[in-house]
Write a protein that holds these residues in place. Structure first.
Motif, PDB file in Angstrom:
ATOM      1  N   PRO A 120       0.819  -1.215   0.000  1.00 37.82           N
ATOM      2  CA  PRO A 120       0.000   0.000   0.000  1.00 37.82           C
ATOM      3  C   PRO A 120       0.857   1.271   0.000  1.00 37.82           C
ATOM      4  O   PRO A 120       2.021   1.258   0.409  1.00 37.82           O
ATOM      5  CB  PRO A 120      -0.801  -0.121   1.295  1.00 37.82           C
ATOM      6  N   ALA A 121       0.262   2.371  -0.466  1.00 36.04           N
ATOM      7  CA  ALA A 121       0.963   3.651  -0.530  1.00 36.04           C
ATOM      8  C   ALA A 121       1.438   4.074   0.867  1.00 36.04           C
ATOM      9  O   ALA A 121       0.842   3.694   1.876  1.00 36.04           O
ATOM     10  CB  ALA A 121       0.031   4.703  -1.124  1.00 36.04           C
ATOM     11  N   PRO A 122       2.528   4.870   0.917  1.00 30.24           N
ATOM     12  CA  PRO A 122       3.289   5.439  -0.186  1.00 30.24           C
ATOM     13  C   PRO A 122       4.249   4.418  -0.810  1.00 30.24           C
ATOM     14  O   PRO A 122       4.610   3.432  -0.170  1.00 30.24           O
ATOM     15  CB  PRO A 122       4.059   6.586   0.478  1.00 30.24           C
ATOM     16  N   TRP A 123       4.652   4.672  -2.060  1.00 29.08           N
ATOM     17  CA  TRP A 123       5.487   3.760  -2.839  1.00 29.08           C
ATOM     18  C   TRP A 123       6.700   3.326  -2.028  1.00 29.08           C
ATOM     19  O   TRP A 123       7.502   4.144  -1.575  1.00 29.08           O
ATOM     20  CB  TRP A 123       5.912   4.452  -4.134  1.00 29.08           C
ATOM     21  N   TRP A 124       6.830   2.022  -1.859  1.00 24.56           N
ATOM     22  CA  TRP A 124       7.827   1.461  -0.945  1.00 24.56           C
ATOM     23  C   TRP A 124       9.269   1.658  -1.414  1.00 24.56           C
ATOM     24  O   TRP A 124      10.184   1.696  -0.601  1.00 24.56           O
ATOM     25  CB  TRP A 124       7.556  -0.031  -0.731  1.00 24.56           C
ATOM     26  N   GLU A 125       9.505   1.809  -2.703  1.00 26.38           N
ATOM     27  CA  GLU A 125      10.882   1.898  -3.199  1.00 26.38           C
ATOM     28  C   GLU A 125      11.526   3.257  -2.900  1.00 26.38           C
ATOM     29  O   GLU A 125      12.752   3.376  -2.949  1.00 26.38           O
ATOM     30  CB  GLU A 125      10.925   1.634  -4.707  1.00 26.38           C
ATOM     31  N   ARG A 126      10.702   4.259  -2.612  1.00 26.01           N
ATOM     32  CA  ARG A 126      11.255   5.606  -2.425  1.00 26.01           C
ATOM     33  C   ARG A 126      10.936   6.168  -1.052  1.00 26.01           C
ATOM     34  O   ARG A 126      11.071   7.375  -0.823  1.00 26.01           O
ATOM     35  CB  ARG A 126      10.702   6.528  -3.529  1.00 26.01           C
ATOM     36  N   THR A 127      10.520   5.284  -0.144  1.00 23.01           N
ATOM     37  CA  THR A 127      10.193   5.718   1.211  1.00 23.01           C
ATOM     38  C   THR A 127      10.822   4.762   2.221  1.00 23.01           C
ATOM     39  O   THR A 127      11.118   3.604   1.892  1.00 23.01           O
ATOM     40  CB  THR A 127       8.667   5.751   1.436  1.00 23.01           C
ATOM     41  N   PRO A 128      11.063   5.199   3.445  1.00 25.01           N
ATOM     42  CA  PRO A 128      11.738   4.351   4.437  1.00 25.01           C
ATOM     43  C   PRO A 128      10.924   3.112   4.786  1.00 25.01           C
ATOM     44  O   PRO A 128       9.697   3.145   4.892  1.00 25.01           O
ATOM     45  CB  PRO A 128      11.878   5.268   5.657  1.00 25.01           C
TER      46      PRO A 128
END
Length: 461
Positions: A120-128
């Protein structure tokens, strides 16, 4: 890594360099590095970069994204080979309470569990990863989008579950298990969960201008088994050799072959594109050859690992940009360039060291109905059976040690083959999964299903 004494020809090396130079320039990549493996050793390394006088070598780390999934799959196959789990086990048996426990281990490995592609959001590749501390945060309220086992649907959360399964059964963090059971035995000392100098920085290149923006490099937390790793062309070259040949310290040749075997039902577009998925490995038909391996991407990085087992070749391509160079196509081209310029020399023919006379007696022509087949003895102690000419069902068979064989591939994979003998010991026929093969077409007196017309063969009356 040592370099093979059998160096690539200068013209081949020039063609490889030209290919990655074109990819770096046309893809507008800050840097691009590549390696080619032949005969179990790295025989070429090349790099192109936007920084004058700086060419990354085989020891510079890049993030490899979803190639991480292949490492995770190796850990799961090790558990299977040790008898700790079965691939048909539901996840719930070993890791209860996830909300996705009906999916089997095999379905998770092959992306057929029906789980969502992303968390689920936020996008996991660009968030901790700290935003998703628990498996429930990775899976969300509705983890399943499709019925389990019905279709291939690539799922990053699925590999998070496999990483959690490894941790549960090993009683240690995923990365610690990976280092102890895979990285250290294979000598992959420059592969790690966190970047270790020297390493490349990840960049986004503006689509309409020659300017760049640094990408964040996040610790993916729970999602690490799906895409966390950093590695080098040197380490991935070694990993490619392992995936092609196996290593009994980690996984047998048979188990890595199983990983390379398509295990997921292909979507129509995948059939058209010649792509499939095994157990943690992608399978591609490209340029008339089968390439196995995996691709990877995370913001700031692209990666490709392509292996042609038949050609005994592999290629690794890494780049530090979010999009641009088609690294999968580059990897396939590097394999093709070497395969076409310097085709693999066949192994010298050698006679078998010994042969069982009872098996040799079976060699030669057999008939399934009116179709003529040939049974041949193979160098591994088994046999092969297939039409003498044209297309048709053909398979290799492994000897079981009791005068019977089991199909290894093709239509007869898993099917039993045996020679049926008469009371006097002579061979009556072959029985292959209820099919009767006789020495003559519809041989008189043979147990041909449905019988044979007693008037025999005849012309037009």
């Amino acid at each position: 890594m040592t370099t093979s004494m059998e160096e690539l020809l200068p013209t081949t090396r020039r063609a490889l360099l030209h290919r990655i130079a074109a990819a770096q320039a046309e893809g507008r990549a800050p840097s691009l590095v590549a390696a080619v493996v032949r005969g179990g050793e790295a025989v070429w390394h090349g790099s192109r970069t936007s920084v004058d006088g700086h060419g990354p070598d085989e020891n510079v780390q890049y993030r490899i994204g979803s190639i991480t999934k292949t490492f995770t799959a190796v850990l799961v196959l090790r558990l299977r080979d040790e008898g700790v789990l079965d691939l048909d086990d539901p996840l719930e048996k070993h890791l209860p309470g996830t909300g996705a426990g009906e999916a089997t281990v095999a379905q998770l490995l092959a992306h057929t569990a029906g789980l969502a592609a992303e968390s689920p959001a936020p996008w996991w590749e660009r968030t901790p990863g700290s935003l998703r501390p628990d498996l429930a945060d990775v899976l969300g309220e509705q983890p399943f989008l499709h019925p389990s086992g019905r279709r291939f649907h690539y799922s990053n959360p699925g590999y998070t579950l496999l990483g959690a399964l490894v941790e549960e059964l090993r009683g240690a963090p995923w990365e610690d298990v990976l280092r102890r059971e895979v990285l250290e035995p294979l000598g992959l000392h420059r592969t790690s969960g966190q970047p270790q100098a020297p390493h490349a920085g990840g960049w986004a290149v503006h689509p309409w201008a020659d300017v760049m923006l640094p990408e964040p490099s996040e610790d993916l937390g729970r999602m690490a088994p799906a895409g966390q790793l950093w590695s080098t062309t040197g380490d991935l070259a070694r990993f490619a050799v392992f995936l092609a040949r196996g290593d009994d310290r980690v996984l047998s040749a048979g188990s890595v072959r199983e990983m390379r075997t398509p295990a997921a039902p292909a979507e129509p577009e995948d059939v058209a594109a010649g792509t499939a998925y095994g157990l943690g490995m992608q399978v591609q038909h490209r340029d008339g050859r089968i390439l196995v391996g995996h691709g990877g991407s995370l913001p700031g990085f692209l990666a490709s690992l392509a292996i042609s087992v038949e050609d005994d070749l592999a290629a690794v391509v890494l780049s530090n940009c979010t999009s641009g160079p088609a690294v999968a196509a580059v990897g396939a081209d590097l394999v093709r360039i070497v395969a076409e310029a310097e085709p693999r020399l066949p192994e010298p023919w050698r006679p078998l060291p010994e042969v069982d006379g009872a098996v040799l007696e079976l060699a030669g022509q057999w008939y399934w109905g009116t179709q003529v087949h040939a049974l041949r003895l193979t160098t591994d102690g088994g046999v092969s059976l297939g039409p003498i000419s044209g297309n048709g069902r053909r398979s290799r068979f492994r000897a079981n040690g009791d005068g019977t064989w089991t199909g290894q591939d093709g239509y007869y994979a898993g099917e039993p083959l045996k020679a049926v003998r008469r009371p006097d010991g002579s061979v009556s026929h072959l029985d292959l999964g209820s099919f009767v093969f006789t020495r003559q077409p519809y041989e008189e007196g043979a147990p041909v299903p449905g019988g044979v017309d007693p008037e025999g063969w005849r012309g037009i009356q």
